[in-house]
Design a protein around this motif. Structure first.
Motif, PDB file in Angstrom:
ATOM      1  N   LYS A   1       0.828  -1.203   0.000  1.00 19.48           N
ATOM      2  CA  LYS A   1       0.000   0.000   0.000  1.00 19.48           C
ATOM      3  C   LYS A   1       0.864   1.255   0.000  1.00 19.48           C
ATOM      4  O   LYS A   1       0.622   2.191  -0.776  1.00 19.48           O
TER       5      LYS A   1
ATOM      6  N   ILE B   1      -6.729   2.082 -10.046  1.00 15.86           N
ATOM      7  CA  ILE B   1      -7.426   1.824  -8.790  1.00 15.86           C
ATOM      8  C   ILE B   1      -8.655   2.719  -8.731  1.00 15.86           C
ATOM      9  O   ILE B   1      -8.762   3.694  -9.479  1.00 15.86           O
ATOM     10  N   SER B   2      -9.569   2.400  -7.841  1.00 16.66           N
ATOM     11  CA  SER B   2     -10.766   3.240  -7.718  1.00 16.66           C
ATOM     12  C   SER B   2     -10.422   4.527  -6.983  1.00 16.66           C
ATOM     13  O   SER B   2      -9.477   4.571  -6.182  1.00 16.66           O
TER      14      SER B   2
ATOM     15  N   THR C   1     -12.101   5.926  -4.672  1.00 14.91           N
ATOM     16  CA  THR C   1     -12.366   5.757  -3.235  1.00 14.91           C
ATOM     17  C   THR C   1     -11.172   5.106  -2.545  1.00 14.91           C
ATOM     18  O   THR C   1     -10.725   5.558  -1.480  1.00 14.91           O
ATOM     19  N   TYR C   2     -10.632   4.056  -3.162  1.00 15.65           N
ATOM     20  CA  TYR C   2      -9.474   3.370  -2.587  1.00 15.65           C
ATOM     21  C   TYR C   2      -8.254   4.273  -2.593  1.00 15.65           C
ATOM     22  O   TYR C   2      -7.486   4.318  -1.618  1.00 15.65           O
TER      23      TYR C   2
ATOM     24  N   ARG D   1      -8.494   6.703   0.254  1.00 13.19           N
ATOM     25  CA  ARG D   1      -8.352   6.059   1.556  1.00 13.19           C
ATOM     26  C   ARG D   1      -6.899   5.720   1.877  1.00 13.19           C
ATOM     27  O   ARG D   1      -6.393   6.067   2.961  1.00 13.19           O
ATOM     28  N   ILE D   2      -6.194   5.088   0.935  1.00 12.47           N
ATOM     29  CA  ILE D   2      -4.809   4.692   1.235  1.00 12.47           C
ATOM     30  C   ILE D   2      -3.889   5.905   1.298  1.00 12.47           C
ATOM     31  O   ILE D   2      -2.901   5.909   2.042  1.00 12.47           O
TER      32      ILE D   2
END
Length: 283
Positions: free
Chosen positions: A171, A201-202, A204-205, A208-209
């Motif tokens: 990550k 990647i999305s 949202t992801y 978040r990361i």
């Protein structure tokens, strides 16, 4: 209290979560020692996970900041000093494995042993006591304590089998790639959807990361990168503010001025005049 030029030390305890709002840089060296708790420390786009007893050396001109980790409660000691404060001349011969330069050129994280922590903390207590007193020969004594600390740090570093590396989970590696992309493309019109598509990647992801790893939202980090570059342009060029706003990716002069003041406390013109005045006083 008598002030000591080119040297400062402070101890701070925070019982609530705290994260610095932006990267910053010094013209002096910095030593950060974590007495209690946990912290994330960001240096030049890499994140280090600090635990009790860890020491960070931050070289001049390296961008850095700290952010919350764990419960949020932590205690630390912070030293800033100019190399001219160290009275004894620094080694001028080329460094070697057996005789490294006393002032490291690169930032690094040390994880001292329990015994080494006790030795370091004894020196820190002596420095703090002396710094807040008005004894005779105060500056000379602080200089001697700083030299002892620097030598101790170098000895611990030379005895350590391996350098403590930045965090490198899958990550975090992905976030490092995103950070590098932002630093390379800050002048462009970037959108969340575009970035998410670029890294497969999305959105949202991605958000978040990025927040979990850096403590910043994506927008906050991008604004910080743009403001840092704008500060450099204001210091080093005579370009108009409108041109600097355009070259750093802001969509309008009003937006640039608002964000710049939010991060620096000054308007772009105030920042330029302040820097020019400081340069003039330094001549």
């Amino acid at each position: 209290m008598i002030t000591t030029p080119r040297f400062a030390i402070e101890q701070a305890l925070r019982t609530v979560p705290f994260s610095m709002s932006a990267d910053h840089v010094h013209q002096a060296h910095e030593i950060y020692y974590l007495l209690a708790g946990e912290r994330y420390y960001y240096i030049n786009q890499r994140v280090y996970a600090l635990q009790k007893g860890d020491l960070i050396w931050i070289s001049k001109h390296d961008f850095h900041r700290t952010s919350n980790k764990g419960s949020g409660s932590h205690e630390r000691i912070l030293i800033n000093f100019d190399e001219s404060f160290v009275a004894t001349p620094m080694p001028v011969a080329p460094s070697s494995d057996h005789n490294p330069l006393l002032l490291p050129e690169k930032s690094f994280l040390l994880r001292p042993s329990a015994e080494e922590q006790r030795e370091l903390e004894h020196l820190f207590r002596q420095m703090l006591d002396e710094y807040h007193q008005e004894h005779a020969y105060r500056q000379m004594y602080l200089q001697s304590l700083l030299l002892q600390l620097l030598i101790r740090i170098r000895r611990i570093q030379s005895a350590a089998p391996d350098t403590i590396a930045p965090e490198r989970s899958e990550k975090q590696q992905r976030v490092y790639s995103i950070i590098e992309y932002l630093h390379a493309h800050y002048a462009e019109k970037l959108s969340l959807d575009q970035l998410a598509g670029h890294f497969f990647i999305s959105s949202t992801y991605l958000c978040r990361i990025f927040k979990q790893t850096t403590g910043f939202t994506l927008v906050e980090y991008l604004q910080d990168v743009r403001v840092q570059q704008a500060r450099a342009y204001l210091r080093e060029t005579n370009w108009k503010v409108t041109s600097i706003a355009e070259k750093t990716g802001f969509d309008s002069i009003a937006h640039f001025g608002r964000v710049f003041k939010q991060y620096t406390g000054h308007t772009p013109l105030q920042y330029r005049k302040k820097h020019q005045k400081e340069q003039g006083n330094g001549r």
